[in-house]
Design a protein around this motif. Structure first.
Motif, PDB file in Angstrom:
ATOM      1  N   UNK A  38       0.821  -1.209   0.000  1.00  0.00           N
ATOM      2  CA  UNK A  38       0.000   0.000   0.000  1.00  0.00           C
ATOM      3  C   UNK A  38       0.858   1.263   0.000  1.00  0.00           C
ATOM      4  N   UNK A  39       2.104   1.144   0.493  1.00  0.00           N
ATOM      5  CA  UNK A  39       3.035   2.274   0.505  1.00  0.00           C
ATOM      6  C   UNK A  39       3.895   2.323  -0.752  1.00  0.00           C
ATOM      7  N   UNK A  40       3.668   1.385  -1.687  1.00  0.00           N
ATOM      8  CA  UNK A  40       4.387   1.413  -2.951  1.00  0.00           C
ATOM      9  C   UNK A  40       5.551   0.452  -3.080  1.00  0.00           C
ATOM     10  N   UNK A  41       5.820  -0.340  -2.033  1.00  0.00           N
ATOM     11  CA  UNK A  41       6.904  -1.317  -2.092  1.00  0.00           C
ATOM     12  C   UNK A  41       6.441  -2.587  -2.815  1.00  0.00           C
ATOM     13  N   UNK A  42       7.388  -3.313  -3.382  1.00  0.00           N
ATOM     14  CA  UNK A  42       7.136  -4.677  -3.833  1.00  0.00           C
ATOM     15  C   UNK A  42       7.607  -5.613  -2.728  1.00  0.00           C
ATOM     16  N   UNK A  43       6.942  -6.742  -2.558  1.00  0.00           N
ATOM     17  CA  UNK A  43       7.321  -7.665  -1.486  1.00  0.00           C
ATOM     18  C   UNK A  43       7.531  -9.075  -2.022  1.00  0.00           C
ATOM     19  N   UNK A  44       8.436  -9.773  -1.394  1.00  0.00           N
ATOM     20  CA  UNK A  44       8.622 -11.207  -1.593  1.00  0.00           C
ATOM     21  C   UNK A  44       8.502 -11.851  -0.217  1.00  0.00           C
ATOM     22  N   UNK A  45       7.813 -12.969  -0.123  1.00  0.00           N
ATOM     23  CA  UNK A  45       7.584 -13.575   1.191  1.00  0.00           C
ATOM     24  C   UNK A  45       8.091 -15.006   1.230  1.00  0.00           C
ATOM     25  N   UNK A  46       8.632 -15.383   2.381  1.00  0.00           N
ATOM     26  CA  UNK A  46       9.174 -16.718   2.609  1.00  0.00           C
ATOM     27  C   UNK A  46       8.773 -17.164   4.007  1.00  0.00           C
ATOM     28  N   UNK A  47       8.422 -18.435   4.151  1.00  0.00           N
ATOM     29  CA  UNK A  47       7.930 -18.935   5.434  1.00  0.00           C
ATOM     30  C   UNK A  47       9.013 -19.535   6.320  1.00  0.00           C
ATOM     31  N   UNK A  48      10.241 -19.654   5.807  1.00  0.00           N
ATOM     32  CA  UNK A  48      11.341 -20.124   6.650  1.00  0.00           C
ATOM     33  C   UNK A  48      12.666 -19.666   6.057  1.00  0.00           C
ATOM     34  N   UNK A  49      13.704 -19.678   6.885  1.00  0.00           N
ATOM     35  CA  UNK A  49      15.000 -19.180   6.461  1.00  0.00           C
ATOM     36  C   UNK A  49      15.643 -20.007   5.383  1.00  0.00           C
ATOM     37  N   UNK A  50      15.421 -21.299   5.405  1.00  0.00           N
ATOM     38  CA  UNK A  50      16.028 -22.189   4.409  1.00  0.00           C
ATOM     39  C   UNK A  50      15.543 -21.825   3.012  1.00  0.00           C
ATOM     40  N   UNK A  51      14.251 -21.577   2.889  1.00  0.00           N
ATOM     41  CA  UNK A  51      13.694 -21.200   1.590  1.00  0.00           C
ATOM     42  C   UNK A  51      14.178 -19.823   1.150  1.00  0.00           C
ATOM     43  N   UNK A  52      14.458 -18.947   2.114  1.00  0.00           N
ATOM     44  CA  UNK A  52      14.811 -17.569   1.786  1.00  0.00           C
ATOM     45  C   UNK A  52      16.273 -17.391   1.402  1.00  0.00           C
ATOM     46  N   UNK A  53      17.177 -18.167   1.991  1.00  0.00           N
ATOM     47  CA  UNK A  53      18.611 -17.884   1.866  1.00  0.00           C
ATOM     48  C   UNK A  53      19.079 -17.797   0.422  1.00  0.00           C
ATOM     49  N   UNK A  54      18.790 -18.820  -0.373  1.00  0.00           N
ATOM     50  CA  UNK A  54      19.245 -18.815  -1.756  1.00  0.00           C
ATOM     51  C   UNK A  54      18.719 -17.627  -2.537  1.00  0.00           C
ATOM     52  N   UNK A  55      17.450 -17.277  -2.306  1.00  0.00           N
ATOM     53  CA  UNK A  55      16.843 -16.155  -3.023  1.00  0.00           C
ATOM     54  C   UNK A  55      17.485 -14.836  -2.626  1.00  0.00           C
ATOM     55  N   UNK A  56      17.769 -14.668  -1.343  1.00  0.00           N
ATOM     56  CA  UNK A  56      18.361 -13.414  -0.870  1.00  0.00           C
ATOM     57  C   UNK A  56      19.760 -13.208  -1.438  1.00  0.00           C
ATOM     58  N   UNK A  57      20.460 -14.305  -1.692  1.00  0.00           N
ATOM     59  CA  UNK A  57      21.816 -14.203  -2.232  1.00  0.00           C
ATOM     60  C   UNK A  57      21.827 -14.085  -3.753  1.00  0.00           C
ATOM     61  N   UNK A  58      20.965 -14.856  -4.426  1.00  0.00           N
ATOM     62  CA  UNK A  58      21.004 -14.874  -5.886  1.00  0.00           C
ATOM     63  C   UNK A  58      20.225 -13.725  -6.520  1.00  0.00           C
ATOM     64  N   UNK A  59      19.220 -13.247  -5.828  1.00  0.00           N
ATOM     65  CA  UNK A  59      18.363 -12.189  -6.367  1.00  0.00           C
ATOM     66  C   UNK A  59      18.015 -11.240  -5.230  1.00  0.00           C
ATOM     67  N   UNK A  60      18.999 -10.450  -4.759  1.00  0.00           N
ATOM     68  CA  UNK A  60      18.812  -9.674  -3.523  1.00  0.00           C
ATOM     69  C   UNK A  60      17.713  -8.620  -3.626  1.00  0.00           C
ATOM     70  N   UNK A  61      16.905  -8.492  -2.583  1.00  0.00           N
ATOM     71  CA  UNK A  61      15.962  -7.370  -2.494  1.00  0.00           C
ATOM     72  C   UNK A  61      16.730  -6.134  -2.043  1.00  0.00           C
ATOM     73  N   UNK A  62      16.022  -5.055  -1.762  1.00  0.00           N
ATOM     74  CA  UNK A  62      16.670  -3.846  -1.247  1.00  0.00           C
ATOM     75  C   UNK A  62      16.823  -3.898   0.266  1.00  0.00           C
ATOM     76  N   UNK A  63      15.969  -4.674   0.924  1.00  0.00           N
ATOM     77  CA  UNK A  63      15.998  -4.795   2.379  1.00  0.00           C
ATOM     78  C   UNK A  63      15.234  -6.066   2.749  1.00  0.00           C
ATOM     79  N   UNK A  64      15.607  -6.703   3.856  1.00  0.00           N
ATOM     80  CA  UNK A  64      14.908  -7.903   4.313  1.00  0.00           C
ATOM     81  C   UNK A  64      14.482  -7.755   5.762  1.00  0.00           C
ATOM     82  N   UNK A  65      13.353  -8.368   6.102  1.00  0.00           N
ATOM     83  CA  UNK A  65      12.830  -8.384   7.463  1.00  0.00           C
ATOM     84  C   UNK A  65      12.709  -9.839   7.886  1.00  0.00           C
ATOM     85  N   UNK A  66      13.399 -10.222   8.978  1.00  0.00           N
ATOM     86  CA  UNK A  66      13.413 -11.610   9.428  1.00  0.00           C
ATOM     87  C   UNK A  66      12.717 -11.755  10.774  1.00  0.00           C
ATOM     88  N   UNK A  67      11.991 -12.846  10.957  1.00  0.00           N
ATOM     89  CA  UNK A  67      11.620 -13.301  12.286  1.00  0.00           C
ATOM     90  C   UNK A  67      12.793 -14.106  12.824  1.00  0.00           C
TER      91      UNK A  67
END
Length: 251
Positions: A38-67
């Motif tokens: 709603x603020x104009x950002x694009x988002x990518x979502x992941x339900x666990x760190x294992x699924x996220x790691x490869x994506x964050x390294x191979x196709x980095x976003x501008x910022x990440x938020x982790x639980x």
């Protein structure tokens, strides 16, 4: 809500600032993603760190938020492995209210830490503050009028800092700093020998509407020293003045 794997990029991301959300709580993913979009950002979502790691390294976003507490790979391990290869800005978003976890997160290289329940307004303020400090042509920020411009190149003894490229070297060897670490070091190195209080350092690294406490600055300083000492065991340029703050000694 946009979701992606390591190799794909959702349509429409090209002209938007991309935020990756990693959390096993589907309600959090949905709520935060909708608010960010709603603020104009694009988002990518992941339900666990294992699924996220490869994506964050191979196709980095501008910022990440982790639980922190997640299945397969928790947020701490995800951050540790990410920091081995990337200075990607990271905010921890967690239900844990534990100083030990917070300090560990900062020492591993997190840029910020927000406990649940949280204010979406505060989260957005911190996201924008970190994006501003990280540099780059973020579309949502280019239209805003900010007084702070990338600073001049700093050379202090063996230290070289280029704010425009977010580049730091010590004795010619690159040092990978997070956005917050960079801002703290820049504030210290700008005036060698001058003692900067923790409050002054917090003002340099955080916007006025974001509250952090003393141990946050201390954790970032410890982390920075560890990084410099990994390439130069004799590094002692950041000095602690007990009860007063920190200073940079270029000698």
């Amino acid at each position: 809500m946009e979701s992606t794997g390591p190799e794909s990029m959702p349509a429409g991301e090209e002209n938007r600032t991309v935020i990756a959300l990693v959390d096993d709580d589907r309600n959090i993913l949905t709520t935060v993603s909708i608010a960010l979009q709603a603020e104009g950002f694009a988002t990518r979502v992941y339900s666990d760190g294992e699924a996220a790691l490869g994506a964050l390294l191979s196709n980095p976003p501008d910022l990440a938020i982790f639980d922190i507490k997640m299945p397969k790979m928790d947020g701490m391990e995800l951050l540790r492995r990410l920091r081995e290869q990337s200075p990607l800005p990271v905010i921890f978003l967690t239900s844990k209210d534990d100083e030990t976890d917070e300090e560990a997160g900062f020492e591993m290289g997190a840029d910020d830490y927000i406990a649940k329940p949280f204010s979406l307004r505060l989260l957005l303020a911190r996201i924008r503050a970190i994006l501003r400090r990280s540099g780059g042509d973020h579309p949502l920020l280019l239209s805003e009028q900010f007084d702070d411009k990338p600073g001049e190149v700093l050379e202090r003894g063996r230290l070289f800092m280029d704010p425009a490229r977010h580049h730091v070297t010590w004795g010619g060897q690159a040092v990978s700093l997070t956005v917050t670490e960079f801002l703290l070091l820049e504030a210290l190195a700008a005036r060698p020998g001058v003692i900067k209080s923790r409050n002054q350092l917090m003002d340099a690294a955080y916007p006025d509407d974001v509250f952090v406490d003393d141990r946050t600055v201390d954790s970032h300083i410890k982390r920075m020293r560890r990084k410099f000492r990994s390439i130069d065991p004799t590094f002692s340029a950041i000095e602690t003045l007990y009860g007063a703050g920190y200073s940079f000694n270029e000698g």
